[in-house]
Design an enzyme around this catalytic site. Structure first.
Site, PDB file in Angstrom:
ATOM      1  N   LYS A  38      18.732  18.635 -16.095  1.00  0.00           N
ATOM      2  CA  LYS A  38      18.455  19.198 -14.775  1.00  0.00           C
ATOM      3  C   LYS A  38      19.436  18.584 -13.783  1.00  0.00           C
ATOM      4  O   LYS A  38      19.720  17.376 -13.854  1.00  0.00           O
ATOM      5  CB  LYS A  38      17.019  18.858 -14.370  1.00  0.00           C
ATOM      6  CG  LYS A  38      16.548  19.521 -13.084  1.00  0.00           C
ATOM      7  CD  LYS A  38      15.120  19.074 -12.742  1.00  0.00           C
ATOM      8  CE  LYS A  38      14.528  19.885 -11.584  1.00  0.00           C
ATOM      9  NZ  LYS A  38      13.159  19.442 -11.244  1.00  0.00           N
ATOM     10  N   SER A  66      10.253  23.564 -10.721  1.00  0.00           N
ATOM     11  CA  SER A  66      11.626  23.649 -10.279  1.00  0.00           C
ATOM     12  C   SER A  66      12.651  23.463 -11.400  1.00  0.00           C
ATOM     13  O   SER A  66      13.815  23.829 -11.235  1.00  0.00           O
ATOM     14  CB  SER A  66      11.883  22.580  -9.215  1.00  0.00           C
ATOM     15  OG  SER A  66      11.771  21.292  -9.770  1.00  0.00           O
ATOM     16  N   SER A  98       6.815  20.600 -12.111  1.00  0.00           N
ATOM     17  CA  SER A  98       8.166  21.141 -12.301  1.00  0.00           C
ATOM     18  C   SER A  98       8.693  21.099 -13.725  1.00  0.00           C
ATOM     19  O   SER A  98       9.718  21.706 -14.022  1.00  0.00           O
ATOM     20  CB  SER A  98       9.149  20.431 -11.381  1.00  0.00           C
ATOM     21  OG  SER A  98       8.981  20.893 -10.065  1.00  0.00           O
TER      22      SER A  98
END
Lengths: 496, 478
Positions: free
Chosen positions: A81, A156, A180
């Site tokens: 990420k 996210s 997330s």
């Protein structure tokens, strides 16, 4: 898609040891896969091809000399990420304000994965600074769900989830502040773990809400997840909030319990989570999941987490407060975006931040600044911290008196369409209702796929355990998925 | 006319002399190339996290114990938010409602009187960096070497009543932090600096007037002069029937006045909240006792020991206790030779004089305390005269040699032998019959003439006591 990309991480490990293929071939296959589908999925912000091939080459050398003694993850591709700081590789957090920012250091979790010989293939797209539940709030465009590219992959950490679900990488790291990791794992039909707060170092994970943020793994099955998790877990002297608790051999514990069923396990079901807003097929998939547990010998017990209804409001006070503070450093002075023209210092700050932060980030900075301001602190932040304790105590009481793990749906709904909820922040926040209480309590939670909805979209099951009992989650999740396997369609039906 | 009384409170910032920063591994030395004492934490890079340097807490506890504070058991760090280019995170990590030390006091001596000044709190925080202007026409620079250097902020109660008291308080604070070895006290480099809060009120009233803050006073002189100026300025404003504006002012040494920096009408909102990156620090009894055991004898205690035990007057006591090294030096010299007044005198005149001249600190003194003790012993035992001793001292200072070896090598021993001195006196008297006659006619000051002649012949080495005694006997007896 190259068939190498469909293997599990464990199979890749075996293939590397048996020299069926090399780490360089494995990396190339995944890099090709990324190039093939990134235009559609937009799951990667940065593809680190050269570095990946160099790392794969080094891994091959290590594999050929150390063989079985090489680390389990040596030569396996990994997607990160873009919230995770990587030396010499642009790290944006999905934000314009960090566009072009190339950090001079690598964070602890990533460094630990790299030390194992993992091959980082790129940095994945995400909601800006982790703020969002759909991966639409990115300065680099929305991520699309490999199950249906008209839909969001959750957020996210949507890029990492989409990468793993689509065969761009077998493993990925994400961060979870209020769901997330869990929610995008659920929406893309893979497994994701939010570790206990303090289990994985936050050093080098860009701070969103420091008291909730955790780095965690994504994979397509539990043993793979356990391997990656074991590599990143453990105390780090550079993170004062990381905990010096022993890291068990998660993979061995999962393997040991793979065939023993779940006899004696008490699975708690909190009635407060079966809320009105729950999509009907999410509810029915959840209920049939309880049947799977019973079939495995577990006992289903009702538990009560009475403060659940206050958790979402509490979360949306504490998290923006911390975010408003953590994001104060993006001022255009030292790195990242700086406005082209400012006549005063005040203007430099206002224009830089005004130009480069997205709408949702600004909204949360404003909310957070408000609740921390003099005269409001006690009524909002302090009160929220007190409610947080009540929420955590609910879990503690349930685990002490009634059950070993708690099962809930991950999300009230399955993957929705792009743009469907962007106009209503509140509706978007509700998507987090079932994952944020765990974040407030700092507990570990696992997301596993438990079925499909009427539109053939994956549904996620959340398993929650007491602090530092990730082993219990992993072996329970593994037993479940062994009993009721899940077909990851984007991968299995993808062209060969 | 209305009489006003000044109400003064000081906020003293002291840089703690730890090797590394409060939350990072970088060093803390002053005067290094800009931005060389930096790391991800100091730079406030995304993802970097603070980890507390525990030594900083040790130092703060030490200071708290030395200033009669109670030590807070559960400490918390808080974030104080404001935007400024020298503040890399957009917030300063400080302490807010749970400071490490509270409710202490200092006894401050001014003009022979002692006053108790309360200490409200001492808290830990990180220093900011430094903005550098004027090196380039259109660009300012930032040096973050100082960012993250540990500071304690010591906040006094508004119990100081005069510029002199403020100066004395500040001096004493400097003395204490230096005795404790927790801060080098270098005011020029900013290791120790203070802000002063000043207001006036009518004598006999309790209610506080509107206060003005003067920022960044980095010398004792500035503290006193700025406060004196501010008292005069505020008195004039009040006497004209105007009101004091609550504001922050700066001391301008060139113009010998304070000027307004910013109005405080709209109080800044720092949005304090507990720093979630740092766990609360729990200070237990063991920790406090461990630190207490390391406390040195404090300046106040040394002062009293010298004053009561050694019967030294205030002047000597103050000079000898100002620096820990001086007090130690004096104590060590006394171990060799127990003449308090003489040693106090030698240290504060000859030794200080030479050190000043050579621009040396006490800790760099080339004369060991043992050697100075021996020198005074040689005087007291009549081995050398006080006058010769000064020559010997000069040699000791230049070479570091012991007084014994210098005296032996140069033959500077005093002549106390009565026969030898008697012989020299006889010679002098024989050669000066006229002067003898003058003396006998009542010109007693001729005595000095004879002594001078005798000293000349002995190169100053004749024992003056013996000379006087024998000379008188011979002049009267003849």
């Amino acid at each position: 898609m190259n068939s190498l990309c469909k293997l599990s991480a464990q199979e890749m490990r075996q293939g590397l040891l048996d020299t069926e293929f090399s780490a360089v071939e494995l990396a190339s296959a995944h890099l090709d896969s990324i190039k093939e589908s990134n235009e559609t999925l937009n799951s990667f912000i940065t593809i680190t091809e050269d570095k990946a091939l160099a790392a794969a080459k080094a891994a091959d050398t290590r594999l050929s000399s150390e063989k079985e003694n090489s680390p389990l993850l040596c030569g396996l591709p990994l997607a990160l990420k873009d919230m995770l700081v990587t030396k010499d590789v642009e790290t944006t957090c999905g934000s314009k304000i960090l566009k072009g920012f190339v950090p001079p250091y690598t964070g602890t979790a990533v460094a630990r994965a790299e030390k194992q010989g993992m091959v980082v293939v790129g940095k994945t797209n995400m909601d800006e600074f982790g703020m969002g539940s759909s991966s639409e709030n990115s300065a680099f465009g929305p991520v699309r769900n490999p199950w249906d590219t008209e839909r969001i992959p959750g957020g996210s950490s949507g890029g990492s989830a989409a990468a793993v679900a689509s065969g761009q990488a077998p493993l990925a790291l994400g961060t979870d502040t209020g769901g997330s990791i869990r929610q995008p794992a659920a929406m893309t039909g893979i497994v994701g773990l939010k570790p206990t707060y303090g289990r994985v170092s936050r050093y080098g994970a860009v701070a969103y809400a420091s008291s909730c943020d955790q780095v965690g793994p994504f994979a397509r099955n539990i043993p793979d997840l356990a391997m990656l998790f074991a590599a990143i877990a453990g105390k780090d002297p550079q993170d004062a909030t990381s905990v010096a608790e022993d890291v068990p051999d998660y993979l061995a514990e999962v393997a040991e319990k793979a065939t023993s069923g779940l006899a004696g396990l008490k699975v708690g079901v909190p009635q407060e989570y079966l809320v009105d807003g729950l999509q009907p097929d999410v509810k029915s998939a959840f209920e049939s999941s309880l049947g799977v547990f019973e079939k495995l010998g577990a006992e289903i017990v009702d538990v009560s987490l009475p403060h659940t209804e206050h958790a979402l409001a509490t979360y949306y006070i504490i998290v923006p407060a911390e975010a408003s503070s953590n994001l104060a450093r993006y001022d255009g002075v030292r790195y990242g975006h700086r406005t082209a023209k400012a006549d005063t210092l005040q203007e430099l700050y206002a224009k830089t931040r005004g130009e480069a932060f997205g709408k949702e980030v600004k909204r949360r900075i404003m909310m957070g600044s408000y609740v921390l301001s003099a005269g409001y602190y006690d009524a909002y932040y302090l009160k929220a911290q007190q409610v947080r304790t009540l929420v955590a105590n609910d879990f503690l009481a349930a685990f002490t008196n009634h059950c070993d793990v708690i099962a809930t749906p991950v999300s009230p709904c399955t993957a929705f369409k792009l743009g469907e909820k962007t106009s209503s922040p509140l509706e978007m926040y509700l998507a987090d209702a079932l994952t944020v209480p765990v974040s407030l309590a700092g507990l570990p939670a696992l997301s596993i796929p438990c079925g499909l909805d009427t539109q053939n979209l994956p549904i996620g099951l959340q398993l929650i355990a007491p602090a530092f009992e990730e082993s219990k989650l992993l072996s329970t999740g593994n037993a479940f998925l062994t009993e009721q396997p899940f077909e990851l369609k984007p991968l299995t039906s993808g062209g060969q | 006319m209305i009489q006003y009384e000044a109400v003064i409170g000081l906020e003293v910032h002291a840089q703690l002399s730890t090797g590394s920063k409060i939350f990072a591994n970088s060093g803390t030395e002053a005067g290094r190339e800009p931005n060389t004492l930096c790391d991800p934490v100091t730079l406030g890079l995304p993802g970097a996290l603070p980890v507390l340097n525990k030594r900083v807490v040790d130092f703060a506890i030490k200071l708290g114990l030395a200033t009669n504070c109670s030590i807070t058991r559960e400490n918390e760090f808080a974030r104080k938010h404001y935007f400024y280019p020298d503040l890399p995170k957009g917030y300063q990590i400080s302490q807010y409602d749970k400071p490490i030390c509270q409710h202490g006091h200092l006894l401050v001596r001014v003009g022979g009187e002692e006053r108790r000044v309360g200490i409200t709190r001492i808290h830990l925080e990180e220093d900011a960096g430094k903005n550098v202007h004027g090196e380039h026409e259109t660009t300012s620079f930032i040096d973050l070497n100082r960012a993250g250097v540990p500071l304690v902020e010591i906040v006094s109660e508004p119990e100081i009543r005069s510029p002199e008291e403020a100066g004395a308080y500040m001096r004493q604070m400097r003395q204490i932090v230096r005795y404790l070895d927790i801060c080098d006290g270098n005011m020029e480099e900013g290791s120790l600096r203070c802000d002063a809060n000043i207001s006036l009120r009518k004598v006999g009233t309790e209610k506080l007037g509107t206060k003005v803050e003067i920022k960044n006073l980095n010398s004792f002189r500035f503290v006193e002069r700025a406060i004196r100026y501010e008292i005069t300025r505020q008195t004039t404003v009040l006497e004209q029937g105007d009101e004091i504006v609550q504001e922050t002012r700066l001391w301008d040494e060139q113009k010998a006045s304070t000027r307004s920096m910013r109005s405080k009408e709209y109080a800044e909102d720092y949005r304090y909240f507990p720093d979630p990156d740092l766990l609360p620090i729990v200070v237990d009894n063991d920790w406090i006792e461990r630190i207490r055991a390391t406390l040195p004898e404090l300046p106040e205690q040394v002062y009293l020991r010298f004053k009561k035990g050694h019967q030294l007057d205030d002047y000597y006591c103050e000079l000898l206790t100002e620096e820990k090294h001086t007090a130690r030096y004096y104590d060590k010299a006394l171990e060799v030779h127990h003449n308090q007044t003489a040693l106090a005198n030698w240290i504060t005149t000859e030794l200080f004089g030479r050190l000043n001249k050579e621009n040396l600190g006490m800790e760099e003194c080339p004369v060991s305390p043992e050697n100075l003790g021996t020198l005074v012993k040689l005087i007291d035992e009549d081995v050398i005269s006080g006058k010769i001793a000064k020559t010997v001292f000069d040699e000791m200072f230049s070479t570091g040699a012991s007084p014994n070896s210098i005296v032996e090598a140069t033959g500077l021993q005093q002549i106390s032998n009565r026969d030898e001195i008697g012989g020299i006196i006889d010679e002098v008297l024989t050669q000066h019959p006229e002067q003898i006659a003058e003396f006998r006619d009542g010109k007693t000051k001729m005595l000095g003439f004879f002594v001078g002649q005798i000293m000349k012949r002995t190169a100053g080495k004749a024992n003056p006591k013996v000379v006087n005694e024998l000379l008188m006997a011979k002049l009267k007896g003849d």
